[in-house]
Design a protein around this motif. Sequence first.
Motif, PDB file in Angstrom:
ATOM      1  N   SER A 185      -8.087   1.241 -10.624  1.00 40.08           N
ATOM      2  CA  SER A 185      -8.174  -0.106 -10.044  1.00 40.08           C
ATOM      3  C   SER A 185      -8.403  -1.173 -11.110  1.00 40.08           C
ATOM      4  O   SER A 185      -7.726  -2.205 -11.122  1.00 40.08           O
ATOM      5  N   LEU A 199      -7.016  -5.418  -5.881  1.00 43.46           N
ATOM      6  CA  LEU A 199      -6.447  -4.084  -6.054  1.00 43.46           C
ATOM      7  C   LEU A 199      -7.290  -3.090  -5.274  1.00 43.46           C
ATOM      8  O   LEU A 199      -8.416  -2.769  -5.650  1.00 43.46           O
ATOM      9  N   THR A 200      -6.756  -2.636  -4.143  1.00 40.87           N
ATOM     10  CA  THR A 200      -7.498  -1.776  -3.229  1.00 40.87           C
ATOM     11  C   THR A 200      -6.540  -1.172  -2.216  1.00 40.87           C
ATOM     12  O   THR A 200      -5.452  -1.705  -1.973  1.00 40.87           O
ATOM     13  N   ALA A 212      -2.544  -6.961 -13.972  1.00 33.63           N
ATOM     14  CA  ALA A 212      -2.157  -8.139 -13.188  1.00 33.63           C
ATOM     15  C   ALA A 212      -2.553  -9.428 -13.906  1.00 33.63           C
ATOM     16  O   ALA A 212      -1.782 -10.397 -13.946  1.00 33.63           O
ATOM     17  N   HIS A 224      -3.334   3.641  -2.868  1.00 34.16           N
ATOM     18  CA  HIS A 224      -3.725   2.440  -3.600  1.00 34.16           C
ATOM     19  C   HIS A 224      -2.835   1.290  -3.143  1.00 34.16           C
ATOM     20  O   HIS A 224      -1.940   1.472  -2.304  1.00 34.16           O
ATOM     21  N   PHE A 262     -11.104  -6.021  -7.701  1.00 31.50           N
ATOM     22  CA  PHE A 262     -10.683  -4.619  -7.661  1.00 31.50           C
ATOM     23  C   PHE A 262     -11.807  -3.760  -7.120  1.00 31.50           C
ATOM     24  O   PHE A 262     -12.986  -4.102  -7.228  1.00 31.50           O
ATOM     25  N   MET A 303      -5.363  -1.667 -13.257  1.00 25.85           N
ATOM     26  CA  MET A 303      -4.332  -2.410 -12.523  1.00 25.85           C
ATOM     27  C   MET A 303      -4.679  -3.896 -12.467  1.00 25.85           C
ATOM     28  O   MET A 303      -3.802  -4.758 -12.597  1.00 25.85           O
ATOM     29  N   ALA A 304      -5.956  -4.203 -12.268  1.00 29.49           N
ATOM     30  CA  ALA A 304      -6.377  -5.601 -12.231  1.00 29.49           C
ATOM     31  C   ALA A 304      -6.167  -6.271 -13.585  1.00 29.49           C
ATOM     32  O   ALA A 304      -5.737  -7.434 -13.666  1.00 29.49           O
ATOM     33  N   LEU A 363       3.837  -2.570  -9.746  1.00 34.20           N
ATOM     34  CA  LEU A 363       2.774  -3.572  -9.745  1.00 34.20           C
ATOM     35  C   LEU A 363       3.180  -4.793 -10.557  1.00 34.20           C
ATOM     36  O   LEU A 363       2.992  -5.937 -10.123  1.00 34.20           O
ATOM     37  N   MET A 418      -2.355  -3.407  -3.141  1.00 31.64           N
ATOM     38  CA  MET A 418      -2.837  -4.746  -3.487  1.00 31.64           C
ATOM     39  C   MET A 418      -2.775  -5.657  -2.266  1.00 31.64           C
ATOM     40  O   MET A 418      -1.743  -5.731  -1.602  1.00 31.64           O
ATOM     41  N   VAL A 454       3.015   3.462  -5.311  1.00 32.63           N
ATOM     42  CA  VAL A 454       2.293   2.446  -6.089  1.00 32.63           C
ATOM     43  C   VAL A 454       2.161   2.930  -7.523  1.00 32.63           C
ATOM     44  O   VAL A 454       1.590   3.996  -7.776  1.00 32.63           O
ATOM     45  N   ARG A 497       0.829  -1.189   0.000  1.00 30.62           N
ATOM     46  CA  ARG A 497       0.000   0.000   0.000  1.00 30.62           C
ATOM     47  C   ARG A 497       0.870   1.247   0.000  1.00 30.62           C
ATOM     48  O   ARG A 497       1.974   1.251   0.546  1.00 30.62           O
TER      49      ARG A 497
END
Length: 488
Positions: A72, A117-118, A79, A127, A66, A75-76, A42, A129, A37, A30
């Motif tokens: 978010s 993702l949070t 990933a 932000h 997410f 980012m998801a 990531l 993960m 971040v 975080r």
Amino acid sequence: MKRARIRARRVEPAVRRASARIHFGTSGWRGILGEDVDFPRLRVLVRAVADWVREGSSGDRILIGFDGRFASEEMAICAARVLVDEGLRPELATRISPTPAITHALAHRRCAAGLVLTASHNPPAYHGMKVFGPRGAPIPDPDARRIEELAGLRLGDDGPPSSERLGRRLDFRPSHERAIAALLDRDAFRDFPLTVVFDAMHGAAAGSIDSILPETGARVRTLRSSIDPRFGGTAPDPNADNLSLLASEVGKTKGLVVGLATDGDGDRFGVVDGRGRWLTETQVVALLVDHLAGRGLLRRGIAISAATGSLVEKVARDHGLSVTRHPIGFKWLSAAIGTGRADAAGEESGGFAYAPIGPDKDGVLAGCLIADRVVHSGEPLEDQVETLEARFGPSACGRAALRATVESARAFEELERDPPDRFGRARVVGVDGQWGLRLDLSDGGFVMWRRSGTEPLVRVYAEAGDARALVRRLQLALRFLQGRARSR
């Protein structure tokens, strides 16, 4: 699918290099979005998670969820594409989902891990993960350290993934909501019409409690139910300071009414009684334990954190349940559920879990169970709290925080080296330095200091006999950190 890939390309920067090492705090990775971040880091972290998964024996399927924060979903998607590159099988949420929906899916499916993702309840600028193990619990410290180590070996491997594939897209919310709904007593909801005011705080749990409870016949009114990455300009933490709107709306509502709230990713709860009074986390967890035990749904025991008030312990023991205390951080409580030592777990910062739903904290579950408790008795929640405290003694619990500075760090170190013999008017009857510094006091309360694992803060926790005494105790605890109390 095509739209998702285009969005991912537009947002992901390819030029910035990941240089600083990645560190896990109390609940995953975080930091400030765009500083601590970013996409290069990531990608490094997800590749390290892939290496960690391959070292294990739980398969190759990884669930990804997410929230509604800035970037978010992008980012998801990033990933998922990285995991496909790594030869693993990601299953990506089709929409914004509360974290408990992901952990529930992990607890009831055969998966290697879960990523969400949070930044949970942190301010909008944050932000991160969260990483969960095969059964839905936060990964333990040894696994977090191993992923950090693997990320260090991958620091130069921060480029965009080559794969355009995302794996499967699944909606994790319906099964979670059905599991919670199955716990609720529909007959009781019919017997005692209830109005629920639900404040989603612009977070990921919008559309959860307000989907589950209307099916029972409860009337549900929503506040701040739109997704907003800025969370209306405040941190999505359902504490008393942030729920004044909910308290006002509940106070204006006639009949049997309760106010419920969830945080940014839906894993923490907030509760307001029919008088518009915010209930402490200790009061809520005590009500939940009493309710589930009274329905015969708790048998093995309860796990609570070191900073949880004594009311929970008294209620649990009255029902013949064992109680174990653990370090702050829900991962320790999840571990107690995972090993079968506890059926349920609760903490001082708004977390509650019940094993059949999942091992990690679940604000949606907690809120629905509070509503279930109200209709089971047919009495206003404020009356139920008074009954409980009349039987077991009052418990005013709270927390505060001070920004970590060189001065506060030195004051904390001095406290740890030389704890006081008295705290205010109370004698210190016990000192525990395992998980911060906790002083047990002669009046039955406590005070505790701890460095935050997610923000640059020193947190303070306390319990006292009433609300005024609690405020004085927290203020004195903060003065200790500011170096002013010892001279008095």
